[in-house]
Design a protein around this motif. Structure first.
Motif, PDB file in Angstrom:
ATOM      1  N   LYS A   1       3.442   2.934   2.542  1.00 51.34           N
ATOM      2  CA  LYS A   1       4.584   3.786   2.235  1.00 51.34           C
ATOM      3  C   LYS A   1       4.067   5.126   1.727  1.00 51.34           C
ATOM      4  O   LYS A   1       2.912   5.251   1.313  1.00 51.34           O
ATOM      5  N   ILE A   2       4.919   6.130   1.748  1.00 53.24           N
ATOM      6  CA  ILE A   2       4.578   7.408   1.146  1.00 53.24           C
ATOM      7  C   ILE A   2       5.703   7.819   0.215  1.00 53.24           C
ATOM      8  O   ILE A   2       6.883   7.639   0.528  1.00 53.24           O
ATOM      9  N   ALA A   3       5.318   8.332  -0.956  1.00 51.86           N
ATOM     10  CA  ALA A   3       6.300   8.728  -1.961  1.00 51.86           C
ATOM     11  C   ALA A   3       5.826   9.986  -2.662  1.00 51.86           C
ATOM     12  O   ALA A   3       4.623  10.245  -2.762  1.00 51.86           O
ATOM     13  N   PHE A   4       6.777  10.791  -3.142  1.00 52.97           N
ATOM     14  CA  PHE A   4       6.404  11.960  -3.941  1.00 52.97           C
ATOM     15  C   PHE A   4       7.051  11.871  -5.312  1.00 52.97           C
ATOM     16  O   PHE A   4       8.174  11.374  -5.459  1.00 52.97           O
ATOM     17  N   VAL A   5       6.304  12.324  -6.314  1.00 55.49           N
ATOM     18  CA  VAL A   5       6.697  12.140  -7.713  1.00 55.49           C
ATOM     19  C   VAL A   5       6.797  13.482  -8.420  1.00 55.49           C
ATOM     20  O   VAL A   5       6.184  14.471  -8.024  1.00 55.49           O
ATOM     21  N   ALA A   6       7.587  13.485  -9.492  1.00 57.15           N
ATOM     22  CA  ALA A   6       7.775  14.692 -10.293  1.00 57.15           C
ATOM     23  C   ALA A   6       8.174  14.286 -11.705  1.00 57.15           C
ATOM     24  O   ALA A   6       8.664  13.165 -11.928  1.00 57.15           O
ATOM     25  N   PRO A   7       7.979  15.168 -12.683  1.00 54.85           N
ATOM     26  CA  PRO A   7       8.447  14.887 -14.042  1.00 54.85           C
ATOM     27  C   PRO A   7       9.965  14.729 -14.058  1.00 54.85           C
ATOM     28  O   PRO A   7      10.659  15.163 -13.136  1.00 54.85           O
ATOM     29  N   PRO A   8      10.517  14.143 -15.109  1.00 55.28           N
ATOM     30  CA  PRO A   8      11.964  13.905 -15.165  1.00 55.28           C
ATOM     31  C   PRO A   8      12.768  15.198 -15.186  1.00 55.28           C
ATOM     32  O   PRO A   8      12.316  16.225 -15.713  1.00 55.28           O
TER      33      PRO A   8
ATOM     34  N   PRO B   1       0.835  -1.199   0.000  1.00 56.08           N
ATOM     35  CA  PRO B   1       0.000   0.000   0.000  1.00 56.08           C
ATOM     36  C   PRO B   1       0.874   1.255   0.000  1.00 56.08           C
ATOM     37  O   PRO B   1       1.790   1.372   0.816  1.00 56.08           O
ATOM     38  N   THR B   2       0.597   2.175  -0.919  1.00 53.23           N
ATOM     39  CA  THR B   2       1.453   3.352  -1.079  1.00 53.23           C
ATOM     40  C   THR B   2       0.609   4.597  -1.310  1.00 53.23           C
ATOM     41  O   THR B   2      -0.389   4.564  -2.040  1.00 53.23           O
ATOM     42  N   VAL B   3       1.045   5.684  -0.691  1.00 51.69           N
ATOM     43  CA  VAL B   3       0.433   6.995  -0.872  1.00 51.69           C
ATOM     44  C   VAL B   3       1.378   7.820  -1.744  1.00 51.69           C
ATOM     45  O   VAL B   3       2.500   8.126  -1.335  1.00 51.69           O
ATOM     46  N   PHE B   4       0.937   8.150  -2.958  1.00 51.09           N
ATOM     47  CA  PHE B   4       1.735   8.985  -3.855  1.00 51.09           C
ATOM     48  C   PHE B   4       1.192  10.406  -3.835  1.00 51.09           C
ATOM     49  O   PHE B   4      -0.021  10.621  -3.971  1.00 51.09           O
ATOM     50  N   VAL B   5       2.083  11.384  -3.693  1.00 49.31           N
ATOM     51  CA  VAL B   5       1.700  12.791  -3.774  1.00 49.31           C
ATOM     52  C   VAL B   5       2.602  13.477  -4.789  1.00 49.31           C
ATOM     53  O   VAL B   5       3.657  12.957  -5.166  1.00 49.31           O
ATOM     54  N   ASP B   6       2.172  14.649  -5.236  1.00 51.22           N
ATOM     55  CA  ASP B   6       2.946  15.414  -6.208  1.00 51.22           C
ATOM     56  C   ASP B   6       3.987  16.241  -5.467  1.00 51.22           C
ATOM     57  O   ASP B   6       3.664  16.983  -4.538  1.00 51.22           O
ATOM     58  N   ALA B   7       5.250  16.121  -5.885  1.00 50.55           N
ATOM     59  CA  ALA B   7       6.334  16.846  -5.215  1.00 50.55           C
ATOM     60  C   ALA B   7       6.058  18.348  -5.188  1.00 50.55           C
ATOM     61  O   ALA B   7       6.273  19.021  -4.172  1.00 50.55           O
TER      62      ALA B   7
END
Length: 404
Positions: free
Chosen positions: A279-286, A221-227
């Motif tokens: 888990k928690i993670a933050f994502v962004a474009p390359p 289980p993961t929580v993705f947010v926008d950086a």
């Protein structure tokens, strides 16, 4: 001296193997080698593993145990011949807290999953008739924590596990033999991939307000947010997050809100006792950045940036199970992960594989997503890792460390 010997029990010896799997390390046990009281789930087993690893440690160093004072190195694995005719080995994973007296059994470790197959082959848990003299043996693993199948392809030379090779894995210093690992139907347990039914939810986070999040249940289980929503750009390394107590508190608050929305906890207060998941993670474009090794990662060579936290700290690379979640979310149009991986931010591309940048470098993962009767389904997620035995023999702990 004699009085002390009479009053303090001697140490006991427990057969064990210390292994690296992917970017993690852990102490591996055969179930049958554990003391009888620890061969069943419960307090005795937890106390034994805590003492082996060196927890709880208020200094957070685990000096008096096998742990390495990080979430990546405070891990234990218990293996046994599978009770299922469809599997070779049953794999139980325990994430040991560093400064608190508990073992979290709520999820899997994807990195150490890569070491399970080699351990099983080397320790008689796979039928010898299936092991070639030279070639590859497919090891079918039953992941007990999440009740799912993992398929590992273990290279063999002269009838023995091949550990050395030229496969390089960012976050691991030396090359080793490549071990492809497939996580079958990776939605945790019997739950839906999207527990809320939404590709993007809004979490009401104290101190932040409404925050977009993709809550996914694949691999772990993961929580993705926008950086960008948190003022980050996705190129951060450990020092930028782990040295900022306010940032760590914020991520834990978001993680707890995500856990509540996903139905993993009934009350926000329960999140503190469930650190391993979600888990928690933050994502962004390359984007271009310099990895922790000094290696230059070019934005043109990756599809997106991902930074993930484990046990309250930014991970030095990427958890294997979180990589499964990344692959699954990237494969489904409209998630925050898919949006970050689509350079024009339109979210208009179906992706069967992505290469993402993490603090130590990059990793390629693949997943196939299908929409079946209105629900998303991931048949499998695939990645390559490596594994190696670091030490084998016995671990010692004081005889009164657990309830016999």
């Amino acid at each position: 001296m004699n009085d002390a010997a009479r009053h303090y029990p001697p140490q006991i010896r427990i057969p064990a193997t210390y292994m690296r799997g992917g970017t993690s390390k852990g102490v591996f046990f055969k179930l049958s080698d554990l003391p009888a009281a620890a061969q069943v789930p419960g307090t005795a087993r937890d106390q034994l593993l805590l003492r082996v690893i060196g927890s709880p440690d208020p200094y957070e160093k685990q000096i008096d145990g096998m742990g390495g004072a990080t979430s990546s190195t405070s891990k234990t694995v218990i293996l046994s011949k599978s009770e299922s005719t469809e599997h070779d080995v049953d794999y139980l994973f325990g994430q040991v807290a560093i400064d608190k007296p508990y073992v979290d059994w709520s999820g899997n470790c994807g990195n150490l999953s890569a070491a399970v197959g080699p351990f099983a082959v080397a320790n008689g848990l796979v039928d010898a008739a299936r092991i070639p003299h030279d070639g590859v043996v497919e090891v079918r693993i039953w992941q007990v924590n999440i009740q799912k199948t993992i398929v590992s392809r273990v290279p063999v030379i002269n009838g023995q596990v091949q550990e050395t090779g030229d496969f390089e894995l960012d976050g691991v210093t030396f090359p080793a033999a490549e071990i492809p690992v497939a996580f079958m139907d990776p939605a945790d347990g019997e739950g839906a991939i999207f527990p809320t039914g939404n590709l993007i939810d809004e979490l009401d986070v104290p101190g932040v307000g409404l925050l977009r999040a993709t809550l996914i249940n694949a691999g772990i289980p993961t929580v993705f947010v926008d950086a960008a929503d948190l003022g980050y750009d996705g190129t951060e390394r450990q020092a930028a997050i782990n040295g900022d107590e306010r940032a760590l508190e914020l991520f834990e608050t978001i993680r707890a809100q995500g856990a509540l929305r996903m139905g993993l906890i009934a009350d926000i207060s329960e999140a503190a006792q469930r650190q391993h998941t979600p888990k928690i993670a933050f994502v962004a474009p390359p984007a271009d950045y310099v990895a922790s090794s000094g290696k230059c990662i070019k934005g043109a060579d990756i599809d997106l940036l991902v930074r993930a936290l484990s046990m309250g700290k930014l991970h030095h690379a990427m958890m294997g199970t979180a990589a499964v979640a990344i692959a699954a979310a990237a494969a489904i149009e409209g998630t925050l992960v898919n949006l970050a991986a689509t350079r024009d931010t339109s979210g208009g591309g179906k992706r069967n594989a992505v290469t993402f940048g993490h603090p130590s470098g990059s990793l390629r993962v693949g997943a196939e997503a299908r929409l079946v009767e209105g629900c998303w389904h991931i048949e499998k997620a695939v990645m390559s890792r490596s594994a190696r035995v670091l030490m084998e023999g016995v671990v010692r702990i004081p005889g009164d460390s657990f309830q016999a």
